[in-house]
Write an enzyme that holds these catalytic residues in place. Structure first.
Site, PDB file in Angstrom:
ATOM      1  N   ASP A  39       0.860  -1.191   0.000  1.00 50.62           N
ATOM      2  CA  ASP A  39       0.000   0.000   0.000  1.00 50.62           C
ATOM      3  C   ASP A  39       0.896   1.241   0.000  1.00 50.62           C
ATOM      4  O   ASP A  39       1.639   1.476   0.960  1.00 50.62           O
ATOM      5  CB  ASP A  39      -0.901  -0.025   1.237  1.00 50.62           C
ATOM      6  N   GLU A  40       0.804   2.012  -1.076  1.00 56.84           N
ATOM      7  CA  GLU A  40       1.681   3.164  -1.242  1.00 56.84           C
ATOM      8  C   GLU A  40       1.531   4.177  -0.100  1.00 56.84           C
ATOM      9  O   GLU A  40       2.525   4.704   0.406  1.00 56.84           O
ATOM     10  CB  GLU A  40       1.366   3.827  -2.590  1.00 56.84           C
ATOM     11  N   ASP A  63       4.124  -5.326  -3.973  1.00 58.35           N
ATOM     12  CA  ASP A  63       3.235  -6.376  -3.465  1.00 58.35           C
ATOM     13  C   ASP A  63       3.840  -7.689  -3.933  1.00 58.35           C
ATOM     14  O   ASP A  63       3.875  -7.963  -5.146  1.00 58.35           O
ATOM     15  CB  ASP A  63       1.824  -6.191  -4.042  1.00 58.35           C
ATOM     16  N   ILE A  64       4.314  -8.497  -2.995  1.00 59.09           N
ATOM     17  CA  ILE A  64       5.060  -9.701  -3.399  1.00 59.09           C
ATOM     18  C   ILE A  64       4.156 -10.778  -4.010  1.00 59.09           C
ATOM     19  O   ILE A  64       4.654 -11.750  -4.559  1.00 59.09           O
ATOM     20  CB  ILE A  64       5.932 -10.277  -2.259  1.00 59.09           C
ATOM     21  N   SER A 140      10.890 -18.855  10.424  1.00 55.68           N
ATOM     22  CA  SER A 140      10.550 -18.809  11.843  1.00 55.68           C
ATOM     23  C   SER A 140      10.870 -20.154  12.491  1.00 55.68           C
ATOM     24  O   SER A 140      10.992 -21.178  11.799  1.00 55.68           O
ATOM     25  CB  SER A 140       9.070 -18.465  11.979  1.00 55.68           C
ATOM     26  N   TYR A 194       1.117 -21.592   8.056  1.00 51.44           N
ATOM     27  CA  TYR A 194       2.210 -20.644   8.304  1.00 51.44           C
ATOM     28  C   TYR A 194       3.533 -21.405   8.496  1.00 51.44           C
ATOM     29  O   TYR A 194       4.555 -21.077   7.891  1.00 51.44           O
ATOM     30  CB  TYR A 194       1.874 -19.806   9.548  1.00 51.44           C
ATOM     31  N   GLY A 195       3.497 -22.430   9.341  1.00 52.48           N
ATOM     32  CA  GLY A 195       4.704 -23.213   9.612  1.00 52.48           C
ATOM     33  C   GLY A 195       5.229 -23.901   8.361  1.00 52.48           C
ATOM     34  O   GLY A 195       6.444 -23.973   8.138  1.00 52.48           O
TER      35      GLY A 195
HETATM   36  N1  LIG Z   1       6.206 -11.336  14.904  1.00 59.49           N
HETATM   37  C1  LIG Z   1       6.809 -12.460  15.177  1.00 59.49           C
HETATM   38  O1  LIG Z   1       6.854 -12.887  16.358  1.00 59.49           O
HETATM   39  C2  LIG Z   1       7.462 -13.273  14.086  1.00 59.49           C
HETATM   40  C3  LIG Z   1       8.081 -14.472  14.440  1.00 59.49           C
HETATM   41  C4  LIG Z   1       8.718 -15.227  13.466  1.00 59.49           C
HETATM   42  C5  LIG Z   1       8.737 -14.766  12.157  1.00 59.49           C
HETATM   43  N2  LIG Z   1       8.122 -13.595  11.827  1.00 59.49           N
HETATM   44  C6  LIG Z   1       8.187 -13.173  10.418  1.00 59.49           C
HETATM   45  O2  LIG Z   1       8.692 -11.858  10.325  1.00 59.49           O
HETATM   46  C7  LIG Z   1       8.137 -11.181   9.196  1.00 59.49           C
HETATM   47  C8  LIG Z   1       7.546  -9.856   9.630  1.00 59.49           C
HETATM   48  O3  LIG Z   1       6.496 -10.127  10.535  1.00 59.49           O
HETATM   49  P1  LIG Z   1       5.852  -9.038  11.497  1.00 59.49           P
HETATM   50  O4  LIG Z   1       5.631  -9.695  12.798  1.00 59.49           O
HETATM   51  O5  LIG Z   1       6.594  -7.763  11.421  1.00 59.49           O
HETATM   52  O6  LIG Z   1       4.418  -8.894  10.798  1.00 59.49           O
HETATM   53  P2  LIG Z   1       3.477  -7.638  10.511  1.00 59.49           P
HETATM   54  O7  LIG Z   1       3.651  -6.591  11.522  1.00 59.49           O
HETATM   55  O8  LIG Z   1       2.136  -8.231  10.263  1.00 59.49           O
HETATM   56  O9  LIG Z   1       4.085  -7.062   9.126  1.00 59.49           O
HETATM   57  C9  LIG Z   1       4.030  -7.821   7.962  1.00 59.49           C
HETATM   58  C10 LIG Z   1       4.420  -6.943   6.803  1.00 59.49           C
HETATM   59  O10 LIG Z   1       4.312  -7.699   5.588  1.00 59.49           O
HETATM   60  C11 LIG Z   1       3.532  -6.961   4.691  1.00 59.49           C
HETATM   61  N3  LIG Z   1       2.871  -7.799   3.694  1.00 59.49           N
HETATM   62  C12 LIG Z   1       1.933  -8.766   3.841  1.00 59.49           C
HETATM   63  N4  LIG Z   1       1.571  -9.258   2.659  1.00 59.49           N
HETATM   64  C13 LIG Z   1       2.317  -8.610   1.728  1.00 59.49           C
HETATM   65  C14 LIG Z   1       2.407  -8.669   0.301  1.00 59.49           C
HETATM   66  N5  LIG Z   1       1.635  -9.485  -0.420  1.00 59.49           N
HETATM   67  N6  LIG Z   1       3.297  -7.864  -0.318  1.00 59.49           N
HETATM   68  C15 LIG Z   1       4.077  -7.026   0.387  1.00 59.49           C
HETATM   69  N7  LIG Z   1       4.015  -6.888   1.713  1.00 59.49           N
HETATM   70  C16 LIG Z   1       3.136  -7.686   2.364  1.00 59.49           C
HETATM   71  C17 LIG Z   1       2.536  -6.204   5.542  1.00 59.49           C
HETATM   72  O11 LIG Z   1       1.939  -5.153   4.810  1.00 59.49           O
HETATM   73  P3  LIG Z   1       0.444  -4.577   5.185  1.00 59.49           P
HETATM   74  O12 LIG Z   1       0.630  -3.574   6.264  1.00 59.49           O
HETATM   75  O13 LIG Z   1      -0.029  -3.990   3.903  1.00 59.49           O
HETATM   76  O14 LIG Z   1      -0.383  -5.754   5.630  1.00 59.49           O
HETATM   77  C18 LIG Z   1       3.495  -5.727   6.639  1.00 59.49           C
HETATM   78  O15 LIG Z   1       4.240  -4.619   6.181  1.00 59.49           O
HETATM   79  C19 LIG Z   1       7.109 -12.148   8.597  1.00 59.49           C
HETATM   80  O16 LIG Z   1       7.698 -12.821   7.502  1.00 59.49           O
HETATM   81  C20 LIG Z   1       6.831 -13.114   9.737  1.00 59.49           C
HETATM   82  O17 LIG Z   1       6.421 -14.375   9.281  1.00 59.49           O
HETATM   83  C21 LIG Z   1       7.485 -12.848  12.751  1.00 59.49           C
END
Ligand SMILES: NC(=O)c1ccc[n+]([C@@H]2O[C@H](COP(=O)([O-])OP(=O)(O)OC[C@H]3O[C@@H](n4cnc5c(N)ncnc54)[C@H](OP(=O)(O)O)[C@@H]3O)[C@@H](O)[C@H]2O)c1
Length: 279
Positions: A39-40, A63-64, A140, A194-195
């Site tokens: 989202d721009e 957007d991936i 993860s 997810y896993g």
């Molecule tokens: N939080 C944890 O405890 C945790 C643990 C292990 C791994 N991770 C991994 O760390 C990464 C970041 O997670 P987070 O916790 O920071 O999550 P988050 O706050 O939900 O942020 C996710 C980001 O990914 C973006 N996104 C989702 N779908 C997308 C798409 N199709 N194209 C481009 N961007 C997209 C979201 O954009 P929007 O704002 O537009 O939705 C947001 O900027 C993820 O890969 C997650 O699996 C997180």
């Protein structure tokens, strides 16, 4: 003419861990840093927030899950920089545990973004990677949990040191088919979309390193996957114990690995330590 300036890109960085990775790169990476978002408006607001901290990220839409959007970023990077030095594949989604969405739908969308989207970004942008480039793919520790819950036959395929990209794609497709047929457990999987996407990204990273290591024209390109820890973000419903800056520590360490390190390379890294699949 394209600039020879070094350049870093972080996917899904308008919020959460990706936002903190951009913040860290702006402080530590010698070159331009691109905050990207699907989202721009959200992306540009995030850039403004970092500018208020005295940092200077740049913005590009991404957007991936959209091949056109990926291609636009590739064209832009090629024209402006003629290459790419750091790629952090951070974008990802996770359904909440109590989501009413049918599991087949959860599996399809989660893998579409986390596995296929990340793979498509890599396939498009890897030809731009310059010597000494660093790639970090977010996975993860849930990947380890899912691995432990899989049948011996699936474990064997996940852990095969000779696994090819076609074989990991097949494995992920098999999970998707099983989810559609409501046969995930029957087919030897743990019921976690997810896993499973985390397993896919972890194995994908291992294969990518193996392939890039053969590229004599581009020495010292390193790909790793990692776990950021349990981080307080929208994804974890803010239950995580780490701040986003703490969650960014391991991905930043991997994105900024110095030239010619021997390890980690093609590994899965947690708390800056290499983790292997359980025996
Ligand atoms: N939080 C944890 O405890 C945790 C643990 C292990 C791994 N991770 C991994 O760390 C990464 C970041 O997670 P987070 O916790 O920071 O999550 P988050 O706050 O939900 O942020 C996710 C980001 O990914 C973006 N996104 C989702 N779908 C997308 C798409 N199709 N194209 C481009 N961007 C997209 C979201 O954009 P929007 O704002 O537009 O939705 C947001 O900027 C993820 O890969 C997650 O699996 C997180």
């Amino acid at each position: 003419m394209a600039s020879t300036r070094r350049v870093a890109v972080v996917t899904g960085s308008n919020k959460g861990i990706g936002f903190a990775i951009v913040r860290g790169l702006c402080k530590q990476f010698d070159g331009d840093v691109y905050l990207t978002a699907r989202d721009e408006g959200l992306g540009k607001n995030a850039v403004e927030a970092l500018k208020k901290e005295g940092l200077n990220p740049l913005f590009h839409q991404l957007d991936i899950s959209d091949p056109t959007s990926i291609q636009n970023l590739k064209t832009f990077l090629h024209k402006q920089y003629g290459g790419l030095d750091v790629l952090v594949n951070n974008a990802g989604i996770a359904y909440k545990v109590d989501s009413p969405a049918p599991f087949a739908e959860q599996a399809e969308l989660t893998l579409k973004v986390n596995f296929w989207g990340t793979l498509n970004v890599c396939d498009a942008l890897f030809p731009l990677l310059r010597p000494h480039a660093r790639v970090v793919n977010m996975s993860s520790m849930v990947s380890t949990m899912v691995y432990k819950g899989c049948s011996d036959a699936i474990k064997h395929r996940i852990k095969d040191p000779d696994i090819t990209m076609d074989q990991i794609k097949d494995l992920i497709r098999e999970f998707e088919f099983a989810a559609k047929a409501n046969q995930v457990e029957e087919k030897g999987w743990l019921k976690s979309a997810y896993g499973t996407s985390n397993v896919g990204v972890r194995v994908m990273s291992f294969i990518q390193q193996r392939e890039l290591s053969k590229d004599t024209q581009r020495p010292d390109v390193i790909v790793n996957s990692c776990c950021p820890g349990y981080v307080a973000t929208d994804m974890s419903s803010h239950k995580g114990t780490k701040t986003i800056d703490e969650g960014a520590v391991t991905p930043l360490y991997l994105a900024l690995l110095p030239p010619n390190v021997v390890s980690p390379k093609g590994e899965f890294v947690s708390e800056k330590m290499v983790e292997h699949w359980p025996s």
